[in-house]
Scaffold this active site. Structure first.
Site, PDB file in Angstrom:
ATOM      1  N   ARG A 217      47.205  41.287  37.498  1.00 34.82           N
ATOM      2  CA  ARG A 217      47.457  40.428  38.804  1.00 34.82           C
ATOM      3  C   ARG A 217      46.453  40.888  39.961  1.00 34.82           C
ATOM      4  O   ARG A 217      45.811  40.033  40.347  1.00 34.82           O
ATOM      5  CB  ARG A 217      48.786  40.551  39.325  1.00 34.82           C
ATOM      6  CG  ARG A 217      49.644  39.545  39.464  1.00 34.82           C
ATOM      7  CD  ARG A 217      50.947  40.342  39.452  1.00 34.82           C
ATOM      8  NE  ARG A 217      51.339  41.486  38.513  1.00 34.82           N
ATOM      9  CZ  ARG A 217      51.582  41.002  37.220  1.00 34.82           C
ATOM     10  NH1 ARG A 217      51.822  39.891  36.825  1.00 34.82           N
ATOM     11  NH2 ARG A 217      51.631  41.989  36.297  1.00 34.82           N
ATOM     12  N   THR A 218      46.374  42.127  40.238  1.00 38.14           N
ATOM     13  CA  THR A 218      45.618  42.643  41.517  1.00 38.14           C
ATOM     14  C   THR A 218      44.355  42.313  40.924  1.00 38.14           C
ATOM     15  O   THR A 218      43.510  41.772  41.909  1.00 38.14           O
ATOM     16  CB  THR A 218      45.991  44.157  41.529  1.00 38.14           C
ATOM     17  OG1 THR A 218      47.134  44.520  41.585  1.00 38.14           O
ATOM     18  CG2 THR A 218      45.016  44.371  42.816  1.00 38.14           C
TER      19      THR A 218
ATOM     20  N   LYS B  53      31.980  59.363  29.503  1.00 38.77           N
ATOM     21  CA  LYS B  53      30.695  60.374  29.290  1.00 38.77           C
ATOM     22  C   LYS B  53      31.037  61.513  30.206  1.00 38.77           C
ATOM     23  O   LYS B  53      30.016  62.530  30.112  1.00 38.77           O
ATOM     24  CB  LYS B  53      29.763  59.919  29.137  1.00 38.77           C
ATOM     25  CG  LYS B  53      29.574  58.903  28.072  1.00 38.77           C
ATOM     26  CD  LYS B  53      28.190  58.160  28.228  1.00 38.77           C
ATOM     27  CE  LYS B  53      28.054  56.801  27.222  1.00 38.77           C
ATOM     28  NZ  LYS B  53      26.805  56.049  27.712  1.00 38.77           N
TER      29      LYS B  53
ATOM     30  N   ARG C 127      40.625  50.623  42.152  1.00 36.52           N
ATOM     31  CA  ARG C 127      41.833  51.135  41.747  1.00 36.52           C
ATOM     32  C   ARG C 127      41.775  52.395  41.154  1.00 36.52           C
ATOM     33  O   ARG C 127      40.741  52.426  40.235  1.00 36.52           O
ATOM     34  CB  ARG C 127      42.727  50.061  40.767  1.00 36.52           C
ATOM     35  CG  ARG C 127      43.918  50.649  40.263  1.00 36.52           C
ATOM     36  CD  ARG C 127      44.841  50.062  39.708  1.00 36.52           C
ATOM     37  NE  ARG C 127      45.494  48.980  40.632  1.00 36.52           N
ATOM     38  CZ  ARG C 127      46.648  48.344  40.287  1.00 36.52           C
ATOM     39  NH1 ARG C 127      46.922  47.991  39.046  1.00 36.52           N
ATOM     40  NH2 ARG C 127      47.067  47.607  41.193  1.00 36.52           N
TER      41      ARG C 127
ATOM     42  N   HIS D 177      48.924  50.998  47.912  1.00 28.99           N
ATOM     43  CA  HIS D 177      48.650  49.417  47.548  1.00 28.99           C
ATOM     44  C   HIS D 177      48.524  48.496  48.854  1.00 28.99           C
ATOM     45  O   HIS D 177      49.222  47.568  48.705  1.00 28.99           O
ATOM     46  CB  HIS D 177      49.425  49.205  46.359  1.00 28.99           C
ATOM     47  CG  HIS D 177      48.887  48.246  45.624  1.00 28.99           C
ATOM     48  ND1 HIS D 177      47.724  47.281  45.787  1.00 28.99           N
ATOM     49  CD2 HIS D 177      49.230  47.697  44.256  1.00 28.99           C
ATOM     50  CE1 HIS D 177      47.333  46.383  44.794  1.00 28.99           C
ATOM     51  NE2 HIS D 177      48.498  46.631  44.013  1.00 28.99           N
TER      52      HIS D 177
END
Lengths: 309, 174
Positions: free
Chosen positions: A59-60, A87, A109, A137
């Site tokens: 969604r975000t 890596k 995020r 958030h």
């Protein structure tokens, strides 16, 4: 006031009430834009935005990407899986490399709390926090409050809002608390004692362990997902017991004799915190939340991009 | 320009509109936010008084379409857009108070495309600052042309928002 007090959106706790009101009034206009036959405006056509997701999201990520495209920004996407992060490249190096390609804004995020804040101190770009661990958030909290405001009129003062479920692992809960308290709502948390963080009552919220009593008290209930993937130890005996104690079904709703508005930030564990009948029922505004999410994110991007260097 | 003069000018502009648009069955009036709304409302009211029925009226905000919004120190505040009809194949009449550089009108022409393809766009302004244009844009209906230099400001006030109808020119000092 027509400017935000902040250069980045790192969390609700850095915002002022006037910022939130400005974001809401701007989102009103963008909501109208995204309901037009042609849903695009050229405001950010000179900006490039990188969506950097070190954690999974549907969604975000889609909502941000759509918001960026509706504002005519150029968008690049990056997800940690399949990148050089595996890596051993550090966060600052990764982001600086992306910024070297002339990126103006970063939507990030990250699983670690404070990652967005750290990044904002290290690199020269506008940072928008799309979730950092169990910390904040902010755009989710803004769209939740905006959706509630849409349903109840402009004033949230005195409105009783319950946040129910896995508070401990939730960044949505913390941002929601800050945002709703600032708007003057009464907030109560409800969930098993193991999933409610200690000392959270110091934020000025009530705490309850009784779902039925909380439902009787509240006007709005925001159900949070049980975050199985973050649970390293057992926080409740069995999932069945959790459902019996804290899951909402239509029988419970009928017993209340009053309508309460149901929110959920998604993704829903259907049959755990909400049954399908409740999630798709008449009191649920879950899909409005998703629509509003695009408008809120457009407003945030527009307002953050709109200041002169 | 005082109240009486403004009223005469608005009456004249309405007559010109009626001449060109007959019964307005294919025409819509769009006020440009924020300053054109009061004038557009007034025009709407005058047209209805002269017997035009079912006049369609909308307001258009051009903030997101401006070419200069990041030149200002602060982001520009957006206003309400309310157009609850499709402008496809309609004759659109933009109404604004002052035509200055022409940039707002350019943005408005961009913005209206989101609501369909008008068959024609016309522009009505109360004041035309005719020597200040930065784009090749002219108004179809002009209340009064004004020769003001860039350091002067032309302010239009309406009874609905301020105390009285008037147009004033302010010279900036220093």
């Amino acid at each position: 006031m027509s400017a935000l007090s902040q250069k980045h959106l790192l969390g609700i706790k850095y915002l002022q009430l006037s910022d939130i009101e400005l974001i809401f009034s701007t989102a009103d206009e963008f909501l109208e834009v995204i309901r037009r036959p042609i849903k695009k405006v050229p405001s950010l056509r000179d900006k490039t935005i990188a969506n950097i997701f070190f954690e999974n999201s549907t969604r975000t990520k889609l909502s941000f990407e759509l918001a960026e495209k509706r504002l005519s920004a150029d968008v690049i996407n990056f997800s940690a899986s399949g990148s050089s992060v595996s890596k051993g490249e550090t966060l600052v190096d990764t982001v600086n490399n992306i910024l070297a390609m002339k990126v103006d804004m970063v939507v990030m995020r990250h699983p670690n709390p404070g990652a967005a804040h750290f990044l904002a101190t290290q690199v020269n770009a506008t940072i928008i926090n799309a979730g950092d661990g169990a910390h904040e958030h902010p755009t989710q909290a803004l769209l939740d409050a905006y959706s509630i405001r849409q349903k109840f009129g402009n004033n949230l003062k005195g409105l009783r809002i319950a946040i129910i479920g896995d508070i401990l692992h939730s960044r949505v809960a913390l941002s929601n608390i800050f945002c709703l308290k600032m708007l003057g709502a009464e907030v109560r948390l409800c969930g098993p004692a193991t999933l409610i963080p200690r000392y959270i009552d110091q934020l000025g919220v009530e705490i309850s362990y009784d779902l039925m009593e909380t439902l009787r008290w509240c006007d709005v209930a925001n159900f949070l997902r049980v975050q199985h993937e973050r649970m390293d130890v057992k926080y409740f005996p069995t999932l069945r017991e959790y459902i019996m104690q804290y899951g909402l079904n239509s029988q419970l709703l009928q017993k209340l004799n009053k309508p309460i508005t149901i929110l959920h930030p998604g993704p829903i564990n259907r049959g755990v915190e909400l049954t399908s009948q409740v999630a798709d029922g008449e009191h649920s505004i879950i899909l409005q939340q998703v629509e509003n999410g695009v408008a809120i994110r457009m407003a945030v991007l527009y307002l953050l991009a709109g200041t002169r260097e | 320009m005082n109240e009486q003069l403004m009223s005469i000018t608005l009456q004249r502009l309405c007559r010109q509109l009626i001449e060109n648009h007959n019964d307005f069955s294919k025409s819509v009036i769009i006020g440009l936010q924020p300053r054109g709304i009061a004038m557009a409302r007034r025009i709407q009211q005058l047209l209805e008084e002269s017997g035009v029925k079912k006049l369609r009226f909308g307001s258009l905000d051009i903030t997101f379409f401006r070419d200069d919004f990041r030149i200002h120190a602060k982001p520009l505040k957006a206003n309400e857009t309310r157009i609850d009809f499709v402008v496809e194949q309609q004759r659109v009449i933009f109404v604004d108070d002052v035509l200055y550089t022409g940039r707002s009108v350019r943005a408005a022409m961009d913005a209206i495309q989101s609501f369909g393809r008008p068959s024609q766009i016309e522009l009505m302004v109360l004041i035309d600052r005719r020597f200040s244009r930065q784009l090749p844009i002219q108004a179809t209906y002009i209340g009064r042309p004004v020769d003001a230099i860039a350091s002067e400001r032309v302010i239009v006030e309406w009874k609905e928002e301020n105390e009285k109808d008037q147009v004033i020119i302010i010279r900036h000092e220093g």
